[in-house]
Design a protein around this motif. Structure first.
Motif, PDB file in Angstrom:
ATOM      1  N   THR A   1     -12.956  70.472 -55.862  1.00 27.64           N
ATOM      2  CA  THR A   1     -12.892  71.804 -55.271  1.00 27.64           C
ATOM      3  C   THR A   1     -13.305  71.746 -53.798  1.00 27.64           C
ATOM      4  O   THR A   1     -12.476  71.955 -52.916  1.00 27.64           O
ATOM      5  CB  THR A   1     -13.779  72.794 -56.050  1.00 27.64           C
TER       6      THR A   1
ATOM      7  N   PRO B   1     -16.038  78.020 -70.882  1.00 26.59           N
ATOM      8  CA  PRO B   1     -15.365  78.327 -69.614  1.00 26.59           C
ATOM      9  C   PRO B   1     -16.258  78.984 -68.566  1.00 26.59           C
ATOM     10  O   PRO B   1     -16.203  78.627 -67.390  1.00 26.59           O
ATOM     11  CB  PRO B   1     -14.230  79.261 -70.042  1.00 26.59           C
TER      12      PRO B   1
ATOM     13  N   ARG C   1     -18.607  74.967 -61.075  1.00 30.12           N
ATOM     14  CA  ARG C   1     -17.539  74.546 -60.160  1.00 30.12           C
ATOM     15  C   ARG C   1     -17.538  75.388 -58.891  1.00 30.12           C
ATOM     16  O   ARG C   1     -17.435  74.854 -57.773  1.00 30.12           O
ATOM     17  CB  ARG C   1     -16.186  74.652 -60.867  1.00 30.12           C
ATOM     18  N   LEU C   2     -17.625  76.699 -59.036  1.00 29.78           N
ATOM     19  CA  LEU C   2     -17.606  77.582 -57.875  1.00 29.78           C
ATOM     20  C   LEU C   2     -18.811  77.355 -56.971  1.00 29.78           C
ATOM     21  O   LEU C   2     -18.678  77.278 -55.737  1.00 29.78           O
ATOM     22  CB  LEU C   2     -17.565  79.041 -58.331  1.00 29.78           C
TER      23      LEU C   2
ATOM     24  N   ALA D   1      -9.784  76.500 -67.583  1.00 32.93           N
ATOM     25  CA  ALA D   1     -10.864  75.939 -68.410  1.00 32.93           C
ATOM     26  C   ALA D   1     -10.710  76.365 -69.866  1.00 32.93           C
ATOM     27  O   ALA D   1     -10.935  75.569 -70.786  1.00 32.93           O
ATOM     28  CB  ALA D   1     -12.217  76.384 -67.858  1.00 32.93           C
TER      29      ALA D   1
ATOM     30  N   MET E   1     -11.918  69.034 -66.516  1.00 39.63           N
ATOM     31  CA  MET E   1     -12.019  70.260 -67.300  1.00 39.63           C
ATOM     32  C   MET E   1     -11.892  69.979 -68.786  1.00 39.63           C
ATOM     33  O   MET E   1     -12.605  70.574 -69.607  1.00 39.63           O
ATOM     34  CB  MET E   1     -10.944  71.262 -66.856  1.00 39.63           C
TER      35      MET E   1
ATOM     36  N   PHE F   1      -9.548  79.640 -62.452  1.00 43.89           N
ATOM     37  CA  PHE F   1     -10.386  78.550 -62.950  1.00 43.89           C
ATOM     38  C   PHE F   1     -10.782  78.808 -64.409  1.00 43.89           C
ATOM     39  O   PHE F   1     -10.793  77.894 -65.237  1.00 43.89           O
ATOM     40  CB  PHE F   1     -11.652  78.420 -62.095  1.00 43.89           C
ATOM     41  N   LEU F   2     -11.126  80.063 -64.712  1.00 43.98           N
ATOM     42  CA  LEU F   2     -11.491  80.412 -66.094  1.00 43.98           C
ATOM     43  C   LEU F   2     -10.327  80.187 -67.048  1.00 43.98           C
ATOM     44  O   LEU F   2     -10.506  79.652 -68.157  1.00 43.98           O
ATOM     45  CB  LEU F   2     -11.939  81.870 -66.172  1.00 43.98           C
TER      46      LEU F   2
ATOM     47  N   SER G   1      -9.600  82.182 -57.224  1.00 43.45           N
ATOM     48  CA  SER G   1     -10.490  81.102 -57.670  1.00 43.45           C
ATOM     49  C   SER G   1     -11.064  81.363 -59.063  1.00 43.45           C
ATOM     50  O   SER G   1     -10.721  80.672 -60.021  1.00 43.45           O
ATOM     51  CB  SER G   1     -11.638  80.908 -56.654  1.00 43.45           C
ATOM     52  N   ALA G   2     -11.933  82.356 -59.165  1.00 41.02           N
ATOM     53  CA  ALA G   2     -12.726  82.512 -60.383  1.00 41.02           C
ATOM     54  C   ALA G   2     -11.870  82.704 -61.637  1.00 41.02           C
ATOM     55  O   ALA G   2     -12.039  81.982 -62.633  1.00 41.02           O
ATOM     56  CB  ALA G   2     -13.693  83.690 -60.221  1.00 41.02           C
TER      57      ALA G   2
ATOM     58  N   VAL H   1     -17.062  77.080 -65.008  1.00 45.37           N
ATOM     59  CA  VAL H   1     -16.472  77.608 -63.777  1.00 45.37           C
ATOM     60  C   VAL H   1     -17.565  78.038 -62.804  1.00 45.37           C
ATOM     61  O   VAL H   1     -17.410  77.885 -61.580  1.00 45.37           O
ATOM     62  CB  VAL H   1     -15.508  78.767 -64.093  1.00 45.37           C
ATOM     63  N   GLU H   2     -18.675  78.548 -63.308  1.00 41.12           N
ATOM     64  CA  GLU H   2     -19.782  78.905 -62.423  1.00 41.12           C
ATOM     65  C   GLU H   2     -20.303  77.673 -61.675  1.00 41.12           C
ATOM     66  O   GLU H   2     -20.521  77.715 -60.455  1.00 41.12           O
ATOM     67  CB  GLU H   2     -20.917  79.542 -63.217  1.00 41.12           C
TER      68      GLU H   2
END
Length: 293
Positions: A230, A44, A51-52, A94, A35, A90-91, A86-87, A48-49
């Protein structure tokens, strides 16, 4: 000692357990390094998008295999859990990685265990006990110690606050998962929640996609963050829970800050300050104190 307790103890002493805990701690420690490398070029939302999406793709075969267990009504809970568990965390991590050394997020992440107990006490009526109450106080002192530090002359307080808030959301997510996803295959549930998070975050990721070319190193870090830290890490964690139980598996919490700070020092040459060590000792000590054994 009854047979069940003996079996659990034997599983905990299995040589695979410390090995897998060490590997998982190293993988999740790496996530803060990746990160730190990728957050600035991607931003960010885009990071994160990626990553998800990649994490969901790794776990997607498990969701497809168990798709009959996920009727439409169940997705009413999967979507908010995907955001909370998660989302959004993670944001926050980041965002903090853009502004502070990788070790900061890794240390804050250790508060997840204590926040889970606090949320269970405040909103779900579970007893917290004096031991955990004292541990929470010690952990919060550690966060304050960390937040009042500086890096390269700049305050790291905002990044610490973001990391602590992310850990609080993880604590909320753990309680929601325990109450609304019991009995579902964990890997399939992980795919569902990561996928929901990716779908909900997609509009912001598209509108905030970086205008400048993204360096290859940042791409490599983002891909490793999604697939390795992840998707694959979730599989390893769920395997540990199935084999040795959640109590032993949760001890990986102690390893993540150690590996996160070590990798940042080795590969990014980020200093490990006395304040970081003191805050880490307070936070990890509070987590250890909160456990009965």
């Amino acid at each position: 000692m009854n047979n069940t307790a003996e079996a659990t103890l034997a599983r905990g002493r299995d040589w695979r357990t410390p090995l897998e805990l060490g590997v998982l701690g190293a993988i999740w420690g790496c996530s803060f390094l990746f990160m730190r490398i990728a957050a600035q070029p991607f931003g960010p939302f885009a990071l994160v998008e990626v990553r998800l999406l990649l994490g969901a793709l790794v776990l997607a075969p498990f969701l497809w295999k168990s798709r009959a267990l996920f009727p439409p009504r169940r997705w009413l809970w999967l979507a908010p859990i995907g955001l909370v568990n998660s989302a959004i965390p993670f944001l926050l991590f980041a965002w903090g990685a853009e502004r502070a050394p990788a070790a900061i997020g890794a240390i804050c992440n250790a508060m997840t265990v204590l926040f889970a107990a606090l949320v269970a006490f405040l909103f779900f009526g579970e007893k917290i006990g004096m031991r955990r109450a004292v541990a929470l106080l010690i952990g919060f002192v550690g966060v304050v110690v960390l937040a009042t530090g500086k890096s390269a002359g700049l305050s790291i307080g905002p990044a610490v606050f973001a990391g602590a808030l992310a850990s609080l959301l993880y604590g909320v997510g753990i309680n929601l998962v325990k109450r609304h996803m019991t009995g579902l295959p964990p890997a399939a549930s992980g795919a569902a929640t990561l996928g929901c998070g990716a779908i909900l975050l997609a509009p912001l990721a598209i509108t905030h996609w970086p205008q400048q070319p993204i360096p290859p190193m940042a791409w490599a870090s983002a891909i490793a963050l999604g697939m390795f830290c992840t998707g694959f890490a979730f599989l390893l964690y769920y395997r540990l829970i199935y084999r040795v139980g959640p109590a032993i598996a949760s001890t990986v919490t102690y390893l993540i800050p150690v590996f996160g700070a070590l990798f940042a020092w080795l590969f990014l040459h980020e200093p490990i300050t006395a304040r970081m060590l003191a805050a880490g000792a307070l936070i990890l000590g509070s987590v250890a104190f909160s456990q009965k054994r």
